[in-house]
Design a protein around this motif. Structure first.
Motif, mmCIF file in Angstrom:
data_model
loop_
_atom_site.group_PDB
_atom_site.id
_atom_site.type_symbol
_atom_site.label_atom_id
_atom_site.label_comp_id
_atom_site.label_asym_id
_atom_site.label_seq_id
_atom_site.Cartn_x
_atom_site.Cartn_y
_atom_site.Cartn_z
ATOM 1 N N LEU A 69 4.733 -38.936 24.972
ATOM 2 C CA LEU A 69 3.666 -38.886 23.966
ATOM 3 C C LEU A 69 2.321 -38.947 24.665
ATOM 4 O O LEU A 69 2.055 -39.871 25.450
ATOM 5 C CB LEU A 69 3.818 -40.034 22.970
ATOM 6 N N VAL A 96 3.760 -34.385 21.728
ATOM 7 C CA VAL A 96 4.952 -34.846 22.439
ATOM 8 C C VAL A 96 5.458 -33.671 23.261
ATOM 9 O O VAL A 96 5.792 -32.617 22.703
ATOM 10 C CB VAL A 96 6.044 -35.343 21.478
ATOM 11 N N ALA A 120 9.651 -41.397 21.638
ATOM 12 C CA ALA A 120 9.535 -40.148 22.402
ATOM 13 C C ALA A 120 10.180 -40.284 23.778
ATOM 14 O O ALA A 120 10.883 -39.370 24.247
ATOM 15 C CB ALA A 120 8.063 -39.760 22.535
#
Length: 428
Positions: free
Chosen positions: A95, A21, A88
């Protein structure tokens, strides 16, 4: 009516799927993931953090012995990864697969950890040693360099292992039985300086429920869900092969450590471009020194897949499920040398810019279809050549015959006696 009979079945297995991430602080991501209620098969999943920016979702111990079972697990896993990607984005991050870097973020390479369940210490020992001999081929077939948006293709075989200081080449284990393991560890510490078995590419482990398992930690993080599925299938097939060896009263060979380490280094550096050293002793001539030859890594991977064809058939594995490896091995010989592997697919996406790279990577990690985007795109671009390759492998799986164990004799050969003597000395 008896429809089929399975004498050697699949083992349960689990894996940690690694991803990165970028664009947000790791502690913020960790907190956000901890609040999510992620479940697979009714069991809550954990998301662990490792290297800053790198995370892993842990699949619980599952049975993947049939195609429907694999389909159910990977469909649920695709939903979990889609939810993590959404989380995310909500906190301002992106991600992506490990080793992929949208500008201006640095790439964070990583690996997927697999654990295979075994029955007893003998099977654990045989599987450890069998996988040890396969490590160079496994690294060549799963390794890749980093992918940077707008950057040049990375030709390193495995950028993750090339920079790792926590991986050791696996040593031969004479025994993993509780009565012998402490002595085996002491000998490895004295002779090779290996103080911790869990730092090796392949190592025995005791499972939380008291059972036994084998850890595989040399496979680079798969960029697609289809590649994770192919990895799990190959390892499951090798576990079945080890079980067959134990059933027949055989063991995995003790290949020279130096040769394995040199081939491992070649795979890490060059991937499919590597050429492995192979030692073969002429039949019936145990006194002569083995003959050495060079084997392209691509051919070594092909041989590994061919030797486990019987096991793939027992797993009801379709050629589409193994397409990420089968196409990479054989399409190069049909004129698609720089477009047949997933690393080539990542390079194409990176050349189209950040937006395309991020979108395609998210789609690849949440696509539960066997073969994934590689099979879909190559089928559209070169349907005839893809059909030829997969058709040949389909026939290979269908025609495979299990290796028959050698006939038992009353006496033992000199090589057998020497091997048993070395094993006893290593276990002391």
């Amino acid at each position: 009516m008896l429809v089929s009979l399975t004498r050697v079945g699949a083992s349960r297995q689990r894996f940690d799927k690694t991803f990165a991430v970028v664009g947000v602080k790791p502690d913020v991501v960790t907190h956000a993931f901890a609040q999510a209620d992620l479940r697979l098969g009714g069991e809550r999943l954990r998301v662990s953090a490792g290297v800053p920016g790198l995370f892993a979702v842990g699949l619980p111990m599952s049975w993947l012995g049939t195609r429907p079972a694999r389909g159910d697990v990977f469909t649920e896993l695709a939903s979990v990864l889609a939810e993590l990607a959404t989380i995310a984005e909500r906190i301002g991050g992106v991600l992506v697969p490990a080793g992929v870097a949208p500008a201006p973020h640095p790439a964070v390479p990583g690996g997927d950890l697999h654990v295979l369940e075994v029955i007893g210490s003998v099977e654990q020992e045989v599987l450890c040693n069998l996988l040890r001999s396969c490590v160079p081929a496994l690294i060549a077939m799963t390794g890749r360099g980093v992918t940077v948006s707008g950057g040049r293709p990375d030709r390193v075989g495995s950028r993750w292992l090339a920079g790792s200081t926590t991986h050791l080449a696996t040593r031969f284990l004479a025994s993993t039985a509780s009565d012998h393991l402490d002595r085996v560890k002491a000998e490895l510490r004295r002779r090779d300086g290996v103080a911790q078995l869990d730092r090796m590419d392949i190592s025995p482990v005791e499972l939380p429920d008291g059972g036994r398992g084998v850890v595989v930690r040399c496979l680079e993080s798969a960029p697609t869900l289809a590649a994770v599925r192919a990895q799990a299938l190959v390892l499951s097939a090798l576990a079945m092969r080890a079980r067959r060896l134990v059933r027949d009263g055989r063991r995995a060979g003790h290949e020279p450590q130096r040769t394995l380490e040199e081939n491992r280094a070649r795979a890490v550096a060059d991937g499919f471009r590597a050429r492995f050293v192979v030692e073969e002793r002429p039949r019936g001539q145990t006194g002569r020194r083995p003959e050495t030859s060079r084997l392209p890594a691509r051919d070594a991977v092909r041989r590994l897949l061919q030797e486990t064809a019987v096991e793939f058939r027992g797993l009801d594995a379709g050629v589409d499920e193994l397409a990420p490896f089968l196409l990479a091995v054989d399409l190069a010989g049909l004129g698609l040398r720089n477009a047949a592997a997933e690393r080539d697919l990542l390079t194409q996406w990176a050349g189209a810019g950040d937006v395309e790279l991020v979108a395609r990577c998210r789609g690849a990690l949440t696509d539960s279809n066997a073969g994934g985007p590689l099979l879909a795109e190559l089928t559209a671009a070169a349907p005839g050549r893809v059909a030829v390759v997969l058709g040949e492998w389909r026939r290979t799986f269908a025609d495979a015959v299990a290796e028959r164990p050698p006939k038992r004799t009353s006496g033992r050969s000199a090589a057998d006696r020497q091997q048993r003597r070395r094993d006893r000395e290593a276990a002391r």
